[in-house]
Enzyme design. Structure first.
Site, PDB file in Angstrom:
ATOM      1  N   ASP A 273     -20.336 -11.853 -47.578  1.00  0.00           N
ATOM      2  CA  ASP A 273     -20.416 -13.305 -47.496  1.00  0.00           C
ATOM      3  C   ASP A 273     -19.034 -13.808 -47.092  1.00  0.00           C
ATOM      4  OD1 ASP A 273     -21.381 -15.885 -47.577  1.00  0.00           O
ATOM      5  OD2 ASP A 273     -22.328 -15.661 -49.535  1.00  0.00           O
ATOM      6  N   GLU A 477     -27.847 -32.159 -53.585  1.00  0.00           N
ATOM      7  CA  GLU A 477     -28.056 -30.749 -53.921  1.00  0.00           C
ATOM      8  C   GLU A 477     -27.796 -29.901 -52.696  1.00  0.00           C
ATOM      9  OE1 GLU A 477     -32.057 -29.696 -54.932  1.00  0.00           O
ATOM     10  OE2 GLU A 477     -32.908 -30.544 -53.102  1.00  0.00           O
TER      11      GLU A 477
END
Length: 735
Positions: A273, A477
């Site tokens: 990542d 969110e």
């Protein structure tokens, strides 16, 4: 020297002047690694053997530079396609991944991913044709996200297919197949299963957090979808930021070496990542320098580094004896195989995917597919009979902070499109010409209005129907830095929708009186809809529905189609029903382990018709280990509306030696039925569905009684209370 050569050898040198011991070029003047006639292994070895150590390190970076002396162009490995080509040019925007999950339809998801990969190749081909090779122009896509949405507080849960490993595996497999294509030689694109593994928040702590999971929970919940995608030949695995059981995921011996490469025999490449290697020394504190971080990642099998400064440190790491050049070669060869399989070193005419062009981008066919997908993702949570509405009433009122919002169509990791249809636009385009339509926003998204005057809610009193578009959006969110209105780094530690929206809905209800009030809820995660459910006559959950979201919502509201979406995640009544967010044990979580009564159960969704289940039969009542059986049920559309039903099979082990799920989803069949029509639906029950995961993470098969449940939702009283007929049951014995 030439005088002493034999005549045949002299002729050979004259005819083939490019042949030089070990550095031969083929007759075209290219190197052997560019020769499609050689085996991939030969080509990879030739390429890697020509590179300096510095060049090798550069090729293992996500933004790998050109090597002009070998005719190798630059390549950026970083691309996104979570629900359409993301962050690039104009593309079809499909519903967010959680909406794809709500379709419960792997055949549909295969078609969606196939359309996305058509556009991906077209975008890449067009960019290269014009000399562009920047980020988001490549063919390596870091999707799908198959993490388990174990807790509704996680802001990135919207990127997943929900809380269930079986559903996630089915849809993830379909998505990978659609992205990678079915050519016998070439990958269409390279898909990536992320984030490996045991990764689902908290966002704020992800660079230092250690997720502690038992072997039972890992093999029962967190790893099965990854195993399924490895079995489906996914090309890439992305390791997560966090640590799992004490080791960073991108340097985790158990996850990367023992399981991924060892038990599963994964042959693709592993990518970190982005900037996860810096967490080795700034977050997890397992090393002290970039060189040590780079060496640690290589030794544990990370082939590609997403980040700008770490794998160049491999040169220093070799000099200091932290890693060998041979170990680097091993990782680079794995990585280069992906480029060869994509055909990046082959003539364009050899690869059929190179023929895709701008004509394959943002097509009408893809737009129609986006509409179909959005329609099938919408979940009807309540309907007291007001839906579907007629489209020729005298006056409609549409209101709410999300009625005109483009943001609520998109979700995160989205693309762009010149024709995004908002919910207001969809409703406006669906009503009859003689009907009136009024619009006022009415309230802000997440805070009270500064101006106390209310000119909006009274419109509900003089309208034949009111549509209130409420909920949350990507500003509240999402990922760590994306949600600009979130004070909790994208996570939703407050389960409620903003209180000002509830206050406004109360005003609308008071003004509307007996006239229909329809609540349309946007968002990518469970939220407290208890008061919305009480106040509204009908409640539609539409997620982040993509470019055709407004038209899809209108199609459902006005009855052009019957809603058929199902919840891919449980909606608890409150966060008090759940364990602490940081706790990764599965006890008390998801439909499989939760003992509290939820607000809305997993698999739940209403229709405009009713479906009856009857005549459940098993091909065998007693079977031996290693054998399978067939379950059949008759499904009848007992109403007056043509509709699709999502038939769901759950299996429960009635007596186990260790803790086990209450029941588990193991079968999904979508059936479309005309009014009064019936269809017999079959499920094959295979031994793997009856296996139990013990405390050591081993899958075992125990004798005993098993119960199957077949119905339109997960089993339980709550589904029945909300309008779903009880599941039909049958018991069989395994000897």
């Amino acid at each position: 020297m030439i005088r002493s050569l034999t005549k045949p050898l002299l002729l050979l040198l004259i005819c083939f002047p490019f042949t030089v011991l070990g550095q031969e070029k083929i007759a075209t003047g290219d190197y052997p690694f560019k020769n499609p006639g050689l085996s991939t292994e030969e080509r990879i070895n030739d390429l890697v053997n020509r590179l300096t150590l510095e060049e090798k390190a550069g090729q293992m970076m996500h933004n790998s530079p050109a090597i002009e002396r070998l005719g190798i162009p630059e390549y950026n490995w970083w691309n996104e396609a979570l629900h359409g080509i993301g962050r690039s040019g104009v593309a079809t925007v499909f519903p967010q991944a959680i909406g794809l999950g709500a379709t419960f339809d792997e055949d549909l998801i295969l078609r969606v991913a196939t359309a996305i990969s058509d556009e991906a190749r077209a975008t890449h081909n067009t960019a290269v044709e014009h000399g562009y090779r920047r980020q988001y122009s490549g063919l390596t896509f870091w999707t799908p996200n198959i993490n388990i949405f174990r807790d509704p507080r996680w802001g990135r849960g919207q990127e997943t297919y929900g809380e269930d490993p079986y559903l996630t595996a089915q849809l993830g497999t379909a998505f990978v197949k659609g992205l990678q294509g079915d050519h016998p030689k070439y990958l269409k694109t390279a898909a990536a299963a992320k984030h490996y593994a045991v990764h689902s928040g908290p966002e704020k702590l992800r660079h230092e957090f250690n997720a502690e999971a038992s072997l039972k929970d890992m093999w029962e919940t967190y790893l099965p979808a990854f195993k399924a995608l490895v079995d489906a030949d996914v090309e890439t695995i992305m390791c997560a930021y966090n640590a799992t059981n004490g080791e960073p995921c991108c340097a985790n011996k158990y996850l990367l070496e023992d399981v991924l490469r060892g038990q599963w025999n994964f042959k693709g490449h592993v990518v970190s990542d982005c900037w996860a290697l810096v967490d080795f020394y700034e977050g997890h504190n397992v090393v002290e320098t970039p060189a040590e971080a780079a060496a640690l990642a290589v030794k544990h099998g990370v082939d590609l580094n997403c980040g700008s400064t770490y794998y160049p440190s491999l040169v220093e790491a070799v000099e200091k004896g932290l890693v060998t050049e041979e170990e680097i070669d091993e990782r680079l060869k794995v990585l280069m195989k992906t480029k060869f399989d994509l055909g990046l070193f082959d003539p364009a005419e050899d690869n059929p995917y190179s023929q895709l062009s701008v004509e394959n981008l943002n097509t009408q066919e893809h737009r129609e597919l986006a509409l179909e997908t959005a329609q099938k993702s919408i979940v009807l949570l309540k309907n007291n009979g007001v839906l579907p509405l007629r489209n020729d009433l005298s006056k409609y009122f549409i209101t709410g902070p999300n009625a005109t919002s483009i943001e609520v169509l998109l979700g995160n990791y989205h693309g762009v499109n010149p024709d995004l249809v908002t919910i207001l636009e969809g409703v406006a385009g669906a009503i009859a010409p003689q009907s009136q339509l009024q619009y006022r926003q009415g309230t802000l998204l997440d805070r009270p209005n500064a101006n106390p005057q209310d000119w909006a809610s009274p419109n509900a009193g003089n309208s034949d129907a009111t549509i209130a578009v409420l909920g949350i959006s990507g500003v509240l969110e999402g990922e760590e830095g994306e949600s600009i209105a979130s004070e909790t780094f994208g996570d939703r530690l407050d389960y409620n929708i903003p209180q000002n929206q509830i206050d406004y809905l109360r005003k609308l209800k008071e003004a509307a009186g007996e006239n229909p009030l329809v609540a349309v809820i946007t968002g990518g995660s469970p939220m407290n809809l208890e008061e919305v459910h009480e106040l509204a006559d009908a409640v539609l959950l539409v997620w982040y529905p993509g470019e055709e979201g407004g038209n899809a919502v209108a199609d459902v509201i006005f009855g052009n189609i019957s809603p058929s979406g199902r919840l891919p995640i449980t909606f608890p009544k409150s966060l008090e029903q759940l364990p602490p967010y940081e706790d990764y044990t599965m006890v008390g979580r998801t439909y499989k382990y939760m003992t509290e009564e939820p607000m809305y159960p997993f698999g739940f969704g209403l229709s405009y018709t009713s479906f009856d289940y009857s005549n459940v039969t098993l091909s065998e009542k007693r079977i031996r280990k290693g054998k399978s059986l067939t379950a059949k049920v008759t499904v009848t559309n007992s109403g007056d509306t043509k509709a699709e039903e999502v038939v769901q099979l759950y299996i429960s082990d009635l007596k186990t030696s260790v803790r086990a799920p209450k029941y588990q989803l193991f079968g999904i069949k979508r059936v479309e039925l005309e009014p009064k029509a019936s269809e017999v639906v079959e499920f094959e029950i295979i031994p793997e569905m009856m296996e139990l995961v013990d405390l050591e993470g081993r899958r075992i098969l125990e004798s005993g009684d098993f119960k199957i449940y077949i119905g339109g939702s997960s089993p339980g009283q709550r589904s029945h209370e909300l309008g779903i007929p009880p599941s039909k049951e049958a018991v069989f014995t395994l000897r």
